[in-house]
Write an enzyme that holds these catalytic residues in place. Sequence first.
Site, mmCIF file in Angstrom:
data_model
loop_
_atom_site.group_PDB
_atom_site.id
_atom_site.type_symbol
_atom_site.label_atom_id
_atom_site.label_comp_id
_atom_site.label_asym_id
_atom_site.label_seq_id
_atom_site.Cartn_x
_atom_site.Cartn_y
_atom_site.Cartn_z
ATOM 1 N N VAL A 214 0.843 -1.213 0.000
ATOM 2 C CA VAL A 214 0.000 0.000 0.000
ATOM 3 C C VAL A 214 0.876 1.260 0.000
ATOM 4 C CG1 VAL A 214 -1.761 1.284 1.263
ATOM 5 C CG2 VAL A 214 -1.869 -1.208 1.167
ATOM 6 N N GLY A 215 1.888 1.271 0.871
ATOM 7 C CA GLY A 215 2.773 2.441 0.943
ATOM 8 C C GLY A 215 3.464 2.669 -0.393
ATOM 9 N N GLU A 253 9.344 12.547 8.496
ATOM 10 C CA GLU A 253 9.597 12.648 9.946
ATOM 11 C C GLU A 253 10.266 11.344 10.351
ATOM 12 O OE1 GLU A 253 9.251 15.217 11.693
ATOM 13 O OE2 GLU A 253 7.858 16.478 10.586
ATOM 14 N N CYS A 287 10.488 8.994 18.897
ATOM 15 C CA CYS A 287 11.511 9.562 18.011
ATOM 16 C C CYS A 287 12.286 10.667 18.727
ATOM 17 C CB CYS A 287 10.864 10.103 16.753
ATOM 18 S SG CYS A 287 9.492 11.202 17.119
HETATM 19 P P1 NAD Z 1 8.989 2.071 9.325
HETATM 20 O O1 NAD Z 1 9.813 2.967 8.478
HETATM 21 O O2 NAD Z 1 9.297 0.627 9.347
HETATM 22 O O3 NAD Z 1 7.459 2.168 8.892
HETATM 23 C C1 NAD Z 1 6.777 3.403 8.840
HETATM 24 C C2 NAD Z 1 5.615 3.286 7.901
HETATM 25 O O4 NAD Z 1 6.105 3.121 6.570
HETATM 26 C C3 NAD Z 1 4.706 2.074 8.164
HETATM 27 O O5 NAD Z 1 3.363 2.443 7.952
HETATM 28 C C4 NAD Z 1 5.179 1.088 7.124
HETATM 29 O O6 NAD Z 1 4.206 0.129 6.777
HETATM 30 C C5 NAD Z 1 5.484 2.021 5.954
HETATM 31 N N1 NAD Z 1 6.378 1.479 4.927
HETATM 32 C C6 NAD Z 1 7.273 0.457 5.033
HETATM 33 N N2 NAD Z 1 7.885 0.245 3.843
HETATM 34 C C7 NAD Z 1 7.381 1.155 2.975
HETATM 35 C C8 NAD Z 1 7.628 1.452 1.604
HETATM 36 N N3 NAD Z 1 8.504 0.757 0.886
HETATM 37 N N4 NAD Z 1 6.958 2.465 1.035
HETATM 38 C C9 NAD Z 1 6.083 3.210 1.757
HETATM 39 N N5 NAD Z 1 5.787 2.960 3.053
HETATM 40 C C10 NAD Z 1 6.436 1.945 3.658
HETATM 41 O O7 NAD Z 1 9.015 2.700 10.785
HETATM 42 P P2 NAD Z 1 8.345 2.144 12.101
HETATM 43 O O8 NAD Z 1 9.128 0.965 12.574
HETATM 44 O O9 NAD Z 1 6.879 2.002 11.886
HETATM 45 O O10 NAD Z 1 8.549 3.376 13.099
HETATM 46 C C11 NAD Z 1 9.695 3.591 13.838
HETATM 47 C C12 NAD Z 1 10.505 4.723 13.235
HETATM 48 O O11 NAD Z 1 9.707 5.884 13.082
HETATM 49 C C13 NAD Z 1 11.663 5.156 14.112
HETATM 50 O O12 NAD Z 1 12.828 5.322 13.349
HETATM 51 C C14 NAD Z 1 11.205 6.488 14.666
HETATM 52 O O13 NAD Z 1 12.235 7.364 15.042
HETATM 53 C C15 NAD Z 1 10.410 7.033 13.546
HETATM 54 N N6 NAD Z 1 9.480 8.053 14.056
HETATM 55 C C16 NAD Z 1 9.697 9.381 13.747
HETATM 56 C C17 NAD Z 1 8.855 10.378 14.251
HETATM 57 C C18 NAD Z 1 9.061 11.846 13.950
HETATM 58 O O14 NAD Z 1 8.135 12.627 14.182
HETATM 59 N N7 NAD Z 1 10.198 12.268 13.464
HETATM 60 C C19 NAD Z 1 7.794 9.998 15.069
HETATM 61 C C20 NAD Z 1 7.621 8.660 15.372
HETATM 62 C C21 NAD Z 1 8.456 7.695 14.845
#
Ligand code: NAD
Length: 481
Positions: A214-215, A253, A287
Site C-alpha cells: 500500500v505504501g 519525519e 523519536c
Molecule cells: P517504518 O519505516 O518501518 O514504517 C513506517 C511506515 O512506513 C509504516 O506504515 C510502514 O508500513 C510504511 N512502509 C514500510 N515500507 C514502505 C515502503 N517501501 N513504502 C512506503 N511505506 C512503507 O518505521 P516504524 O518501525 O513504523 O517506526 C519507527 C521509526 O519511526 C523510528 O525510526 C522512529 O524514530 C520514527 N518516528 C519518527 C517520528 C518523527 O516525528 N520524526 C515519530 C515517530 C516515529
Amino acid sequence: MKAVMERDTIKTLTTHYIDGAFIESHGREVMEIIRPTDGEVIGRVTLADEEDTQRAIAAAKRAFATYSRSTKEERAAILRRLHEAASARIDDLTAAMVEEYGGVVKFAGLIVQSGINAFLAAEKALQEIPWTRSWGKTTVTLEPVGVAGLITAWNANALFICLKLASAVAAGCTVVIKPSELSSLQTRVMVEALHEARLPKGLLNVVIGRGNVVGAELVRNPEVAKISFTGSVAVGEQVMRDGAATMKRVTLELGGKSPTILLDDAALDQAIPSALVMAFMNSGQACAAGTRLLVPKSRLGEVKRAIVDAMRDITVGDPADPNIAVGPMVSQKQYERVESFIRKGIEEGAEVLVGGEGHPKGLEAGYFVKPTVFVNVTNNMTIAQEEIFGPVLSVIAYSSEDEAIRIANDSKYGLHAAVLGTDLERARRVASQLQAGRVVINNMTDDPGAPWGGFKYSGVGREYGRYGIEAFVETRAILES
Ligand code: NAD
C-alpha cells in the site's frame, strides 16, 4: 476453553474506509495482531492490496475536485467537526493504544489528546495564514497541492493520523492514510470516530496494508501529489527516491538520537527526573527520546547516584496500570532489536548502571525489556550513535560547554534536544547552537504551533501549526500586465 475465549475476544477487520464507507478488502492476506503484554493473538486484519489503494486514491481524486475549492470557513468547520468526533472516543482510542501497542496508559492518553488537539490547532493556524498576498498587479495565493498520501509509524499512530489529516484538511487536500499495519485496531477505532464528522465523501480514505504494497503504491502513483511520512530513515530514503519518479513533494519525519545537555549548574533533584522522563517516555519508543545524557565530568559521581535513585520511579509492567512508566516493546522483533543494542553496549565497553539484558523478573511472557542506563559511554559507541527505539539511556561525560555542544551535534540525527540548567541565559545560548528541529529548556514541553521535524537524517520538512499546513500547499502567482 481457550478457543472459546479467543473467539470472544479476537477482533476481525476485513474492510477499508474508502469514499466515506467501510468497503470489503480486495486484498486477501490476513495478518494477526499480537498483544505485546503476553504475545496472544487479539485481532485478525485483512490487508489491502494495490487495487484497494488505487480505489482509495481515485476517491480522493474525485473529492479533491470540489474540496480543493472550499473556503477557509468550510475547512474550519470540518476541523471543528473532526475535533468533536475524535473527542467523543478519547477513552476508546486510549484503551486501543494500550492494548494493541502496549503504550503506558498515562502517556497513551496524552498522545491521543495531543492528536485530537491538532484539529483545533490547525483551525487556529488556518485563520492566521495569509492565504492571499497582493502587491502592485501581482496576487499570490496558496493552493492545495493535491491528493496526499499519509503514512504513519506504530508508536503514536493516533497522533500521526490526526496531525497529518488536520494539516492536509486545512490546506484543502484530500487524503489516503496508510497507518502502520501494527496499529490496525487503533486505526479502526479512530476511523469509526472520524466517520461521525460527516466529511465530504472521499476526503478521508484509510487503507490498512503493508508498507511495500500500500505504501509503495501511494509513493509511485502519479495521482498522489504529496507524501507525508513518519517512520524509519531506511524507508524514508526509499520514499524520497521512489517518489522522485513522479516528482512527489515529501515530508519525512524520521528517527532521532536526541541529546540532553545537563549543564554544571543544574539542580539535580529536578534535572535528573526530567532527563529520565525524556529518555523513557513512550517506553523509549519515541523519536524524540532524549537517549544521550551529556553530563559534566565534575558532577558525574553525584549524577550517577541521582540516576540510580530516580530510576526507582521508572517502573516497568502492565501498561494499563497508571503507576507504570514503561510498558512492553511493540513486538518480538522490537524486543530483540533493543536487547541486541544492550548486548552491543556491553561488548563495546559501556557499563550497565541500571537494568541490563533479558526480561524484567516476572514479565517473561510479553515483550518487556529492562529500562537500562549505561555509563562510561563515549559518543562513538554504537549505543550513542544508533537509534535504539527502546528504554536505553547512554550517559556521556564532557569537560566543557563547547565539548558538550560538539558531542550533542556529533550525530547523523537532529530531531530534538534538551538543555537543563538554572542560568536561563546560558541554557538559551547553548540551545541556540544545537542542530535540532526542536530544543526544550528544563523539561519536556510541547506547543502545537511550534514546528516539529528534523535536521540531517531526522527528516525533511516540518509538521504542526502553520508550518505543517504549508507543507501541503503550492504557491500560485497571478500577474496582470
Ligand atoms: P517504518 O519505516 O518501518 O514504517 C513506517 C511506515 O512506513 C509504516 O506504515 C510502514 O508500513 C510504511 N512502509 C514500510 N515500507 C514502505 C515502503 N517501501 N513504502 C512506503 N511505506 C512503507 O518505521 P516504524 O518501525 O513504523 O517506526 C519507527 C521509526 O519511526 C523510528 O525510526 C522512529 O524514530 C520514527 N518516528 C519518527 C517520528 C518523527 O516525528 N520524526 C515519530 C515517530 C516515529
